[in-house]
Design an enzyme around this catalytic site. Structure first.
Site, PDB file in Angstrom:
ATOM      1  N   HIS A  79     -10.710 -10.717  11.617  1.00 44.27           N
ATOM      2  CA  HIS A  79      -9.447  -9.461  11.406  1.00 44.27           C
ATOM      3  C   HIS A  79     -10.835  -8.248  11.772  1.00 44.27           C
ATOM      4  CE1 HIS A  79      -7.033  -7.077   7.677  1.00 44.27           C
ATOM      5  NE2 HIS A  79      -7.176  -6.243   8.832  1.00 44.27           N
ATOM      6  N   ARG A  83     -10.411  -0.026  16.946  1.00 42.04           N
ATOM      7  CA  ARG A  83      -9.482   1.228  17.864  1.00 42.04           C
ATOM      8  C   ARG A  83      -8.953   1.492  18.765  1.00 42.04           C
ATOM      9  NH1 ARG A  83      -8.053   1.457  12.670  1.00 42.04           N
ATOM     10  NH2 ARG A  83      -9.899   2.047  11.065  1.00 42.04           N
ATOM     11  N   ASP A 173      -1.050  -5.258  10.149  1.00 45.60           N
ATOM     12  CA  ASP A 173      -2.456  -4.940   9.231  1.00 45.60           C
ATOM     13  C   ASP A 173      -2.127  -3.446   8.629  1.00 45.60           C
ATOM     14  OD1 ASP A 173      -4.472  -5.514   7.265  1.00 45.60           O
ATOM     15  OD2 ASP A 173      -5.322  -4.216   8.621  1.00 45.60           O
ATOM     16  N   HIS A 200      -0.556  -8.220   5.702  1.00 45.88           N
ATOM     17  CA  HIS A 200      -0.779  -7.072   4.576  1.00 45.88           C
ATOM     18  C   HIS A 200       0.024  -7.148   3.112  1.00 45.88           C
ATOM     19  CE1 HIS A 200      -2.900  -3.019   4.160  1.00 45.88           C
ATOM     20  NE2 HIS A 200      -1.869  -2.997   3.295  1.00 45.88           N
ATOM     21  N   ASN A 299      -7.997  -0.373   1.515  1.00 49.03           N
ATOM     22  CA  ASN A 299      -6.832  -0.691   1.540  1.00 49.03           C
ATOM     23  C   ASN A 299      -6.773  -2.497   1.566  1.00 49.03           C
ATOM     24  OD1 ASN A 299      -4.575  -1.650   2.053  1.00 49.03           O
ATOM     25  ND2 ASN A 299      -3.602   0.665   3.185  1.00 49.03           N
ATOM     26  N   ASP A 326     -12.831  -7.163   7.851  1.00 55.89           N
ATOM     27  CA  ASP A 326     -11.891  -5.741   7.788  1.00 55.89           C
ATOM     28  C   ASP A 326     -12.065  -4.907   8.609  1.00 55.89           C
ATOM     29  OD1 ASP A 326      -9.554  -4.521   7.714  1.00 55.89           O
ATOM     30  OD2 ASP A 326      -9.268  -4.236   5.785  1.00 55.89           O
ATOM     31  N   HIS A 330     -13.999   4.898  11.115  1.00 52.83           N
ATOM     32  CA  HIS A 330     -13.580   5.497  11.138  1.00 52.83           C
ATOM     33  C   HIS A 330     -14.712   6.499  11.036  1.00 52.83           C
ATOM     34  CE1 HIS A 330      -9.854   4.905   8.904  1.00 52.83           C
ATOM     35  NE2 HIS A 330     -10.470   4.047   8.035  1.00 52.83           N
TER      36      HIS A 330
END
Length: 451
Positions: A79, A83, A173, A200, A299, A326, A330
């Site tokens: 996972h 991007r 996801d 998800h 999340n 995960d 960002h």
């Protein structure tokens, strides 16, 4: 600690795909503690492990002094958000795979929520080829379940599976496949080629405007709550659908004690259900949200201490199959803002093994052989990733990780190889440091630095 502490990540020199896959010469790893056992030598010739034993000799081999280091099979992440394409300001396949190598990973599964979405053969093949060109780890694309992650129409599941990328895992996801009919059809479709739907689990109507875990802290802070039942209701529905269809379901980033019990029940029935937990859900709790630091916005949200302890126990007893990062990079501006406007997600590739050592090994819940199972063998098996998650044995691919378990260091995201810096562990002292990573016999990390 594992990667991200001593290297700026600004070095270039990624191996091309053919360079990485080609002859890697001879390397002798001397005195490593294989799976935490007694010291042993490992001889690598080309892409494979040639010999394991004591006092091995290898004329002309590059020698790695691994005294005191733990030797594990190369880690596999089910996972990862890379991007690219579309959000290269957050991460690229190159920077993400460099981060992965620094964390001891030799393979990652790249999630589909890119721009454009990875819902066609063309997009998944693009991501797959970018991974081959990077040379730092293998990249296995995850295909979207529905067109544009919209939840209304199945994507080209068969075409993505038949493409050069050979997609086996499919996930929306970031969004839940909340329509039961669509979910059933997806499970039925992938059964034809033994694929897996990775869900998800988030009932959207129960989480509208949610900002954090629903509980005491959310009530005191006045933030919209995200109830545990929003995750658990979807898991309950989906394990029943998987049983009805006879297909494979994988639960992404399981985060509550109730979810653990549902997965445990499904497994007791013999249903084809697997689950993952993230490093941050093994360590962090919703109490951290009191700081209003958006780095803790994720999340699914950080849960309670009771949830954390239940997740650790479930990972230890095998109810939860594996650890998955995960990894959600960002850019600075998406996190350096007020809580309500901040993006959800945390980077995790470069710190995962350290967090697992801290929460699972140093607490006595797992030994290093079990870590190899949860972070290499099981995720590789779930993703049907050939050549990874294999035993450290003669004849096997030389995908390997060396870890210094005695190391202690403070996490400094400024030194990450990832393009993003949104780590919830900033300033925290964690154990363990990846010193070497080998991808098919070639060092991608050496003495803690990218090669």
């Amino acid at each position: 600690m594992a990667s991200g502490m001593n290297d700026t990540g600004q070095r270039t020199g990624a191996h091309g795909a053919q360079d990485t896959a080609g002859g890697a010469g001879r390397t002798l790893i001397r005195g490593a503690r294989l799976l935490g056992g007694s010291p042993t030598d490992v001889l690598i010739e080309g892409e494979r492990i040639a010999e394991i034993g004591h006092h091995l000799g290898a004329a002309g081999a590059v020698t790695v002094d691994a005294g005191g280091l733990i030797l594990l099979p190369g880690l596999v992440d089910l996972h990862t958000h890379l991007r690219e394409p579309g959000r290269e300001d957050s991460e690229t396949v190159l920077t993400g795979t460099r981060a992965a190598a620094r964390g001891g990973y030799t393979a990652v599964h790249a999630m589909a929520n890119t721009f454009p979405v990875a819902d066609t053969a063309g997009v998944v093949e693009q991501v797959w080829r970018l991974g081959r060109e990077s040379g730092y780890c293998d990249v296995q694309p995850v295909g979207a379940v529905t067109v544009g992650l919209g939840g209304e129409q199945l994507a080209e599941l068969g075409a993505m599976h038949d493409s050069a990328a050979g997609v086996v895992v499919f996930s929306d996801d970031g969004r839940c496949v909340d329509d039961a009919v669509i979910m059933r059809r997806a499970l039925e479709y992938v059964k034809a080629f033994d694929g897996v739907i990775a869900q998800h689990a988030q009932e959207p109507r129960l989480t509208a405007d949610a900002q954090m875990n629903e509980g005491v802290v959310s009530a005191e802070l006045g933030l919209g709550g995200w109830p545990a039942v929003a995750e658990e209701a979807i898991i309950a529905r989906d394990v029943l659908l998987a049983a009805h269809v006879g297909s494979r379901l994988h639960v992404c980033h399981l985060s509550t004690a109730g979810s653990v019990e549902l997965v445990r029940w499904a497994k007791s029935k013999g249903w084809r259900v697997t689950a993952e937990v993230t490093p941050h859900h093994l360590l962090l709790t919703d109490e951290l949200v009191r700081s209003f630091d958006p780095v803790y916005k994720v999340n699914p949200p950080l849960r309670t201490e009771n949830d954390v302890l239940a997740l650790r126990e479930a990972l230890a007893d095998g109810t939860i199959d594996c650890v998955a990062t995960d990894h959600a990079p960002h850019p600075f501006e998406d996190k350096d803002c007020e809580w309500g406007a901040a993006a959800m997600g945390m980077v995790g590739l470069e710190t995962a093994l350290s967090v697992v050592q801290h929460t699972m090994v140093d607490t006595g819940l797992l030994d290093w052989a079990a870590v190899a199972s949860r972070m290499s063998a099981r995720p590789a098996a779930i993703g049907r990733l050939a050549g990874h998650g294999r035993p450290v044995a003669p004849g096997e691919p030389a995908n390997l990780t060396l870890l210094d378990p005695a190391y202690r260091g403070v996490v400094d995201p400024a030194h990450f190889a990832s393009r993003s810096r949104n780590s919830p562990y900033r300033g925290l002292e964690l154990p363990g440091r990846v010193t070497h990573t080998f991808l098919r016999g070639r060092a991608t990390v050496q003495d803690g630095e990218l090669v």
